[in-house]
Design an enzyme around this catalytic site. Structure first.
Site, PDB file in Angstrom:
ATOM      1  CG  LEU A  96     -26.802  60.027  81.741  1.00 18.40           C
ATOM      2  CD1 LEU A  96     -26.562  59.394  83.096  1.00 18.40           C
ATOM      3  CD2 LEU A  96     -26.067  59.273  80.639  1.00 18.40           C
TER       4      LEU A  96
ATOM      5  CG  ASP B 125     -27.583  64.003  83.664  1.00 14.74           C
ATOM      6  OD1 ASP B 125     -28.676  64.289  83.156  1.00 14.74           O
ATOM      7  OD2 ASP B 125     -26.830  63.121  83.219  1.00 14.74           O
TER       8      ASP B 125
ATOM      9  CD  GLU C  61     -34.937  63.692  94.209  1.00 18.38           C
ATOM     10  OE1 GLU C  61     -34.998  63.346  93.013  1.00 18.38           O
ATOM     11  OE2 GLU C  61     -35.928  63.710  94.955  1.00 18.38           O
ATOM     12  CG  ASP C  62     -30.634  61.777  91.129  1.00 20.39           C
ATOM     13  OD1 ASP C  62     -31.551  61.301  91.814  1.00 20.39           O
ATOM     14  OD2 ASP C  62     -30.761  62.045  89.914  1.00 20.39           O
TER      15      ASP C  62
ATOM     16  NE  ARG D 230     -26.833  62.579  87.480  1.00 20.97           N
ATOM     17  CZ  ARG D 230     -28.020  62.720  88.070  1.00 20.97           C
ATOM     18  NH1 ARG D 230     -28.944  61.791  87.898  1.00 20.97           N
ATOM     19  NH2 ARG D 230     -28.269  63.768  88.822  1.00 20.97           N
TER      20      ARG D 230
ATOM     21  NE  ARG E 123     -28.978  56.135  86.075  1.00 17.19           N
ATOM     22  CZ  ARG E 123     -29.330  57.364  85.715  1.00 17.19           C
ATOM     23  NH1 ARG E 123     -29.545  58.280  86.637  1.00 17.19           N
ATOM     24  NH2 ARG E 123     -29.485  57.655  84.446  1.00 17.19           N
TER      25      ARG E 123
ATOM     26  CG  HIS F 293     -34.335  57.975  90.186  1.00 11.73           C
ATOM     27  ND1 HIS F 293     -33.972  59.204  89.673  1.00 11.73           N
ATOM     28  CD2 HIS F 293     -33.198  57.270  90.301  1.00 11.73           C
ATOM     29  CE1 HIS F 293     -32.665  59.234  89.505  1.00 11.73           C
ATOM     30  NE2 HIS F 293     -32.168  58.060  89.876  1.00 11.73           N
TER      31      HIS F 293
ATOM     32  CB  VAL G  36     -33.106  64.828  80.289  1.00 12.24           C
ATOM     33  CG1 VAL G  36     -32.615  65.070  78.872  1.00 12.24           C
ATOM     34  CG2 VAL G  36     -33.335  66.148  81.005  1.00 12.24           C
TER      35      VAL G  36
ATOM     36  CB  CYS H 172     -34.934  65.692  89.691  1.00 10.43           C
ATOM     37  SG  CYS H 172     -35.773  64.137  89.417  1.00 10.43           S
TER      38      CYS H 172
END
Lengths: 278, 995
Positions: free
Chosen positions: A24, A68, A73-74, A93, A140, A168, A263, A269
């Site tokens: 993404l 992704d 981290e996400d 994701r 997000r 973010h 990206v 991240c």
């Protein structure tokens, strides 16, 4: 209580081929990602953590189905022995968390999952300062997700800040020291910082960087090395690199991140850092 | 029990009895209230609504009314002469016509209350409204008694009450008792010791009192009654005290602290559960009885202000009690923390209690006996035990300190949460803490307002408002409103905010706005010491560390088992735990059981009581309380310097202490002595230079920090008349000076001086209020007036009288009326006009009030203002009964007004040419004369408004005083006429728990 940047472990994940085409990105068009170069940059990043800083690094293999997936981290927020498994805002994701959860669980962390279907949360929106959390409400991450986070990490104040103009919260705002916040110089970034300061009982110094993206850096406090900062290279952001250079008593490690940045990936991240000793 | 009676008279030149003097002024009487102790009489519903006796009223003037002769000062029974009785004789006929409409209103309200209350319970204590009418009758009857007698009594009584007040201020617990005894001696009355449980004893008292007053109207029955009160301590023990029935909260707090040997007591307080089961702080400055009302005298000893840095507490014993409080907070779930923190805190507590881990002594499961968590797991216990082993060698005090170091970092440490809804009806929590106000959605912090960001804190009905200083993000001031579950909750929150702000943010408490009678709503202010002061004082503690026994939490924990988390559980578990422990004072378990029952009962009752409030709200104009602060300081800056400074001071005192110890014996009374001294004197120990510079800087700082309290503003209509000083109080004090300021305890003198220069800007804000409804004007007059009377601490009666004389070149009635209204309003809002800001003001008041009132601009008159004169019938009496700001206070305002045609004419506010305020104060009377000159359309108008507030005992003859005031005013200004008389009276019911 966890101090800022005190980490013993890192969790990273490889870069799938699918990233170039499938990851993404906020701005629809952009130059293509050179996967090979991205992998090389990532290798150096991981090496810095493992070799230079001596962290115990767990590396998960890439999953081609999850373009992704390198942005671990996400997928989770880890603090004080507890890992909150995120529910990423982007539906594509959500699958990333499965592997992450398993690994973190295996590493002995207490796992908390977000079961609320209405909640979304990306780890990239969670800034832990060592004393408190800030949650960026972004594309997000929504308020429900933030509320759940607040319930999980009870010791800390969890304050919401709104994020606009960036993917973010941590896209332009990270910790650069125990009480030092690295912040981009864009209006949005500055406004967000002001908001954070109003919400906080604590005082932070700020390190203002000319480039918002450069404000995404990785601060660690390693017993043998003291203050360590992974930041973007002078080639990428010369002005910001000068600012980093002014930090005293820091071990500065410039890390190139040109490809993943295409990206929307930053330095933070690519890893989940946590302290296992807690 | 306090009764307040206020009245104001405004007299107008044009008032030429346009109205036939047809109806005798009996009606105002109806609405006026006598006031009587709740227990005293059993009232029935059929209590005559109109007890008015016009004839008697007329006689009234010649004789001195002596409610006093009947009343017993010690037991505080009193009957108030009802507002305006004696007055009538002095009023022109037209003034006497009452307005029937408002009468009805009052009646309705009374009935409403009655209904609810009778439903509520049968206890006579619950029907204060009714009693009033009775007492009124009595007053009338008693009017014929001797004059001299009354005077005497008045004098004695007020003397005594004055003493009481002074003593309380000095923080000495003993003195009030002494004075009470003295009181008793003087009056040759027996002291009745009432050992019975309060509920029972009340009945007894009721009858005794009644008898006494009936038997000998000329004799003053005098009894000192004691109530048995229980205090549940943080360690689960329970103390029982005999407390004089009319003692203030401070007395009991002092007793408790004395018993546990606690000197740094300013962080602590007593709580009680009100009838609704809500936890309330016992106000040390107010009578206990009035606060808890009919509830049992059961209190919990709690930490009220959580010191942000417990390591700065001087004594270990203080830290110990803070630890106990925090453990309770954790177990009850009020202080959430993670598993890890739980374990760590638990292990510290274990170390403090049990000492080093000993494998022989501490067998498996030894942790289970202690309760640390709302849901304690085996895993947690294991972790606690594991960590316990690591604390080897820590003394109990060190373990406590470590406990606190960890606990203070918890985000909810010291945060007092209140349920509320935001403007969209979303459930949120408002948290009051040392640094400001926090807004939570669930546990997520969605907003934070540090004290420096908040310009004004107010509540109205069940709404709570904060006005926010414009900041970097928002450019305009904004007011944010929250909806609390009910009026009480809003007030509770407001009070907690005022207290926390004062304690943590200010150097010294603001003086209560008591002296300022133009205020509206609650006059509540935090009157204890601020954190700065208490630190200052505790630095001087030089006793050897007191010995105290750490109570084992085993007892506590056992009793905690199975108690469901919830509000009540706090009380319950403590009582239970005290059953298990052999408490110091040897209270038996049976008593405890009783106590528990009592609480349960009162909790039940609570649900029934709620409607009363609601009902009243709808019928009456609610007082609104506003707490305004003004500061250009950033809190954070200040805090930094403060810490540094305190450290510095600590070291000085350390030196001093060691010096003293080496040269002289420690004097056990030192502490006590210091407490009674003005704090400023206490700093003498430090070098003179130091102090001097501190003083100077302090003055500046205070200007800077000037806290402006405006309580008056309540009715939005008012705000348009708010007067502001044009001068910014903005001088920004360099941080360096701030440091110095921290160190010293500001004297009230310098404070009030500097505050005269302070200023705030409500004008900009006033626009907001203009949107309000028409009623405002009415509200305005009445509200403004009653607020001024709401001081209720000791038995006092305020009797404000306003006499307005007006000279006008042109007979433009509506215009005049308008200005009347305007000026009156202005006056009401800003009783104390800052002399410096008003060109030709002479300010003759040595007791300048602390509030800053600035007169910057000519008041702006809005059309709503005219409402008063704009009424259909030109002669009218407005009667409104209202509670300010809570149900228990009964207020009445009666306005007599000259016929004014239709007042809607000219809206031109005119230009204020000059305003002059002269305030003079005598023993129990404050007279404020305000002379305003206004030019409007080439016509100049001089208006003189006199306001007399009589603050005194019940025994004062208010009617007489009022009449006298009118008479004098007439004599002084023969060329002017009376345009308006506003009689305002407020009666506080015996049960009143709030101001």
């Amino acid at each position: 209580m966890a101090g800022a940047g005190v980490y013993s472990h890192a969790l990273v994940r490889g870069i799938p081929e699918s990233l170039a085409g499938g990851a993404l990105r906020r701005s629809g068009e952009g130059s293509g990602v050179d996967t090979a170069r991205a992998r090389e940059e990532h290798r150096l990043y991981v090496k810095a953590l493992r070799v230079q800083l001596g962290l115990v690094v767990t590396e998960l293999p890439a999953d081609e189905a999850l373009p992704d997936c390198v942005f671990v981290e996400d997928a989770a927020v880890v603090c004080g022995g507890t890992a909150l498994i995120a529910r990423p805002g982007a539906p594509s994701r959500r699958g990333e968390v499965t592997a992450i959860k398993k690994v973190l669980s295996d590493l002995g962390l207490k796992i908390v999952e977000m079961t609320d279907e209405t909640a979304t949360l990306d780890g990239g929106d969670i800034l832990f300062t060592g004393k408190e959390f800030f949650v960026g409400l972004s594309e997000r991450t929504n308020q429900r997700g933030a509320e759940i986070l607040a319930n999980v990490f009870k010791d800390y104040a969890v304050s919401k800040v709104s994020v606009s103009g960036a993917l973010h919260l941590k896209s332009f705002c990270t910790m650069a020291g125990p009480e030092l916040i690295a912040i981009g110089s864009s209006d949005q970034a500055q406004k967000t910082l002001m908001n954070m300061q109003e919400m906080s009982e604590h005082r932070y110094e700020k390190l203002t960087l000319p480039d918002d993206m450069a404000a995404n850096c990785v601060y660690l406090n390693i017993p043998t090395k003291g203050h360590v900062l992974l930041h973007r290279t002078a080639e990428e952001f010369p002005d910001s690199a000068k600012e980093f250079g002014k930090l005293k008593d820091y071990l500065l490690i410039p890390v190139c991140n040109t490809e993943l940045a295409k990206v929307d990936g930053g330095l933070t991240c690519c890893s989940i850092l946590f302290n296992k000793a807690v | 029990m306090t009764t307040e009676v206020g009245s104001a008279i405004q007299v107008n030149e044009e008032s030429k009895g346009t109205e036939p003097d047809d109806s005798e002024a009996s009606n105002p009487d109806k609405t006026s209230n006598g006031n009587e102790e709740a227990e005293k009489e059993i009232q029935e519903d059929e209590q005559p609504e109109s007890t008015t006796q016009p004839l008697k009223e007329q006689e009234f003037n010649s004789s001195i009314s002596d409610a006093s002769t009947q009343s017993t000062p010690s037991s505080s029974d009193k009957k108030d002469p009802t507002g305006g009785k004696g007055l009538f004789r002095f009023l022109p006929g037209w003034l006497k016509k009452p307005k029937s409409m408002s009468q009805v209103e009052t009646t309705e309200e009374k009935e409403a209350e009655e209904d609810i209350q009778t439903k509520d319970r049968n206890s006579e204590d619950e029907q204060p409204e009714l009693m009033k009418s009775t007492s009124e009758n009595e007053v009338v009857k008693g009017m014929e008694t001797e004059e001299s007698k009354t005077d005497e009594i008045v004098e004695q009584y007020s003397l005594n009450s004055a003493e009481l007040q002074t003593d309380l201020q000095t923080d000495k617990a003993k003195k009030p008792e002494e004075s009470l005894e003295k009181d008793a001696d003087m009056d040759n009355e027996e002291v009745v010791l009432d050992e019975k449980k309060d509920e029972n004893s009340k009945d007894g008292e009721v009858w005794k009192d009644e008898d006494a007053s009936k038997k000998s109207p000329l004799k003053i029955p005098k009894k000192i009654k004691f109530m048995q009160s229980k205090v549940f301590m943080l360690d689960g023990s329970e103390f029982t005290y005999e407390i004089e029935k009319h003692a203030k909260g401070q007395i009991m707090l002092d007793k408790v602290c004395e018993q546990i040997n606690l000197l740094e007591k300013d962080y602590f307080g007593l709580t009680f559960r009100d009838a609704t089961g809500e936890k309330n702080w016992l106000d040390p400055a107010k009578e206990i009885k009035k606060q808890i009302r009919s509830c049992a005298w059961h209190f919990n000893f709690n930490v009220k202000f959580y010191p942000p840095d417990p390591s700065q507490l001087t004594e270990d014993i203080t830290r110990y009690y803070l630890c106990l409080q925090l453990r309770q907070d954790i177990v009850s779930g009020r202080l959430p923390c993670s598993f890890v923190t739980h374990a760590l805190l638990g292990s510290c507590a274990l170390q403090a209690e049990l000492g080093d881990y000993d494998a022989n002594e501490h067998k498996a499961g030894y942790v289970t006996e202690l309760q640390f968590s709302p849901n304690q797991t085996k895993e947690l216990e294991e972790k606690i035990s594991e960590l316990h082993k690591t604390h080897r060698g820590l003394t109990p005090a060190q373990a406590d300190a470590q406990f606190l170091e960890n606990a203070k970092m918890l985000s909810m440490y010291g945060v007092d949460l209140h349920h509320a809804k935001d403007s969209e009806g979303v459930d949120i929590m408002l948290g009051v803490c040392a640094n400001g106000l926090l807004i939570y959605k669930d546990r997520l912090r969605i907003n934070r307002f540090a004290w420096p960001k908040i310009l004004k804190i107010s509540y109205k009905r069940s709404n709570f408002y904060i006005k926010i200083r414009p900041g970097e993000i928002e450019q305009f001031e904004s007011t944010i409103g929250f909806k609390l579950p009910n009026h009480r909750a809003a007030k509770r929150l407001w009070k907690v905010c005022v207290e926390h702000h004062t304690f943590f943010r200010l150097l010294s408490p603001e003086q209560t706005p008591k002296s300022k009678f133009m205020t509206l709503g609650s006059k509540f202010r935090y009157s204890g010491r601020t954190q700065a002061q208490t630190r200052e004082a505790s630095i001087l503690i030089d006793r050897p560390a007191p010995f105290f026994e750490r109570t084992s939490s085993k007892r506590m924990s056992r009793s905690l088992d199975g108690v469901p988390a919830g509000g009540i559980n706090e009380v319950g578990l403590q009582q239970e735990s005290s059953c298990l422990s052999s408490t110091a004072d040897g209270v038996k378990t049976e008593a405890d059981a009783l106590a528990i029952k009592d609480i349960t009962t009162s909790l039940k009752a609570s649900q029934l009581e709620m409607p009363v409030e609601t009902k009243n709200n709808s019928l009456s104009i609610e007082g609104e309380s506003i707490y305004v602060r003004h500061s250009n300081l950033m809190l954070e800056d200040r805090d930094k310097t403060q810490e540094d400074l305190l450290k510095h001071q600590a070291s000085i005192s350390e030196l001093k202490r060691s010096f003293m110890e080496s040269t002289s014996e420690t004097r056990p009374n030192e502490w006590e002595n210091r407490l009674t001294k003005p704090l400023l004197l206490q700093t003498e120990g430090t070098s003179d230079e130091n102090q001097k510079s501190e003083m100077e800087e302090q003055a500046e700082v205070i200007v800077e920090e000037a806290i402006v309290i405006e309580e008056v503003k309540s009715a939005p209509g008012h705000s348009k008349v708010k007067l502001e000083s044009p001068v910014e109080n903005s001088s920004i004090v360099p941080p360096v000076e701030l440091a110095a300021k921290e160190s010293n305890v500001s004297s009230s003198d310098s404070r009030s001086d500097s505050e005269e220069e302070a200023e705030y800007h409500p004008q900009t804000k006033e626009g907001e209020n203009v949107k309000r409804d028409q009623n405002e004007c009415k509200t305005l007059t009445t509200v403004a007036m009653d607020s001024e009377i709401s001081v209720t601490d000791i038995e006092e009666v305020h009797f404000p009288v306003t006499v307005v004389h007006k000279m006008q070149d042109v007979l433009e009635e509506d215009l005049q009326e308008m200005q009347n209204g305007k000026l009156q309003e202005a006056k009401q809002e800003h009783e104390d006009i800052n002399p410096k800001l008003n060109g030709d003001v002479s300010f003759i008041d040595s007791d300048a009030m602390p509030e800053v009132v600035c007169y910057a601009e000519p008041p702006v008159v809005k059309t709503e203002m005219v409402t008063i004169s704009d009424t259909v019938s030109p002669d009218k009496t407005e009667i409104a009964t209202k509670e300010v700001p809570i149900v228990q206070t009964e207020t009445k305002t009666i306005t007599y007004e000259a016929a004014q045609g239709d007042g809607s004419g000219d809206n031109d506010p005119g230009v204020l040419m000059s305003a002059q305020t002269i305030t003079s104060e005598s023993f129990c009377q404050t007279m404020t004369t305000q002379i305003t000159k206004t030019v409007k359309g080439g016509v100049s108008e001089t208006r003189i408004e006199k306001r007399i507030v009589i603050t005194g005992d019940t025994d004062i003859d208010h009617d007489q005083a009022l009449a006298q005031a009118i008479k004098e005013a007439k004599e002084q200004h023969p060329d002017m006429s009376v345009t308006r008389v506003v009689v305002h009276k407020e009666t506080e019911l015996t049960e009143d728990g709030d101001e």
